[in-house]
Design an enzyme around this catalytic site. Sequence first.
Site, PDB file in Angstrom:
ATOM      1  N   ASP A  76      -6.253  -7.727   6.122  1.00 58.14           N
ATOM      2  CA  ASP A  76      -5.498  -8.694   5.312  1.00 58.14           C
ATOM      3  C   ASP A  76      -5.658 -10.110   5.853  1.00 58.14           C
ATOM      4  O   ASP A  76      -4.854 -10.986   5.572  1.00 58.14           O
ATOM      5  CB  ASP A  76      -4.013  -8.310   5.284  1.00 58.14           C
TER       6      ASP A  76
ATOM      7  N   ASP B 198      -5.380  -3.463  -2.853  1.00 62.07           N
ATOM      8  CA  ASP B 198      -6.693  -4.086  -3.063  1.00 62.07           C
ATOM      9  C   ASP B 198      -6.592  -5.264  -4.019  1.00 62.07           C
ATOM     10  O   ASP B 198      -7.233  -6.306  -3.815  1.00 62.07           O
ATOM     11  CB  ASP B 198      -7.680  -3.059  -3.621  1.00 62.07           C
TER      12      ASP B 198
ATOM     13  N   ASN C 149       0.830  -1.219   0.000  1.00 60.15           N
ATOM     14  CA  ASN C 149       0.000   0.000   0.000  1.00 60.15           C
ATOM     15  C   ASN C 149       0.862   1.266   0.000  1.00 60.15           C
ATOM     16  O   ASN C 149       0.595   2.224  -0.734  1.00 60.15           O
ATOM     17  CB  ASN C 149      -0.907   0.014   1.228  1.00 60.15           C
TER      18      ASN C 149
END
Length: 310
Positions: A234, A208, A199
């Site tokens: 996650d 994503d 990220n």
Amino acid sequence: MLLIQKMSHNIVEEDMDRIAMPNTITSQGRILIVDDDVSFLEMIRNGLSLKGYHCETAENATSALELVSENTFHSMITDVMLPDMIGFELTEKVKKLKPEMVVIIMTGFIDDFSYKDATEAGASDFIKKPFSLKELIARIEHATLHEKLHTISLRDDLTGLYNRRGFFTLAEHLLKMAKRQQEGLFMLYADVDDLKEINDTLGHQKGDWALIDTANILKETFRGSDIIARIGGDEFVVMPIEAKGDNLEIVMNRLRKAVELDNAACHRDYELSISAGAVYFDPRSACTIDELLSQTDKSMYQQKRNKHNA
């Protein structure tokens, strides 16, 4: 015989009035009807077919389970009293195979069985014989709508897997079945390694995609009847993955191989890595879902530490 004749009259009369205007819900439904009364099966099938449903029938639970495992049905209507298995037990087995399938249980012995018995088995509704076709269709449509709304609330928007709420709803029912049948099972807990780094360095869209890819790997690796859920950012859970410990390593190796193949095929800017752990649920214990998750979390983090130390 009088009840069947009365019901048959209701079906024919209602269908002749409305046959030209099947509604959109019933025209797309595929229903399995289970009853050991052949004339009753044919009567219900004919009535629902006139309303736009595609119907298949089974005269016992064994045949019904074979049909469910090999086909996709919108819903199942089953009698309580079957020659080889009680309808509640059939419902439990069907919901284990197809958790989102609508099940309506019917009986002429309403004083001997209750709505609570039906819902505890996983049924959406419980209907007393005799009934009219109009009432049956209303029950089917109501149960279908309720199931759709329920399913939406239990699904993760990003991955399409069950969300945390969905997982707890289905897993608690699964543990009740395991305790009742005295059958143990394994739960798998997995997370995406270094998702924060993905990220931070590549952007949240790539993060994503990593979650979506992980969800797809889990769906391809495990059975369609398994509960596969994303329960956190996650964090993923699969249940049940195996009933016996000697098959567990085979399952874990299959998951590792699936990740390797996905990395080789996708050519991402990063290498997808998944850490996973598993724990056994003993039906003789009083272990809760939260306790199982805590145990599998510890098992998963041990594998994660082993990776970093390798």
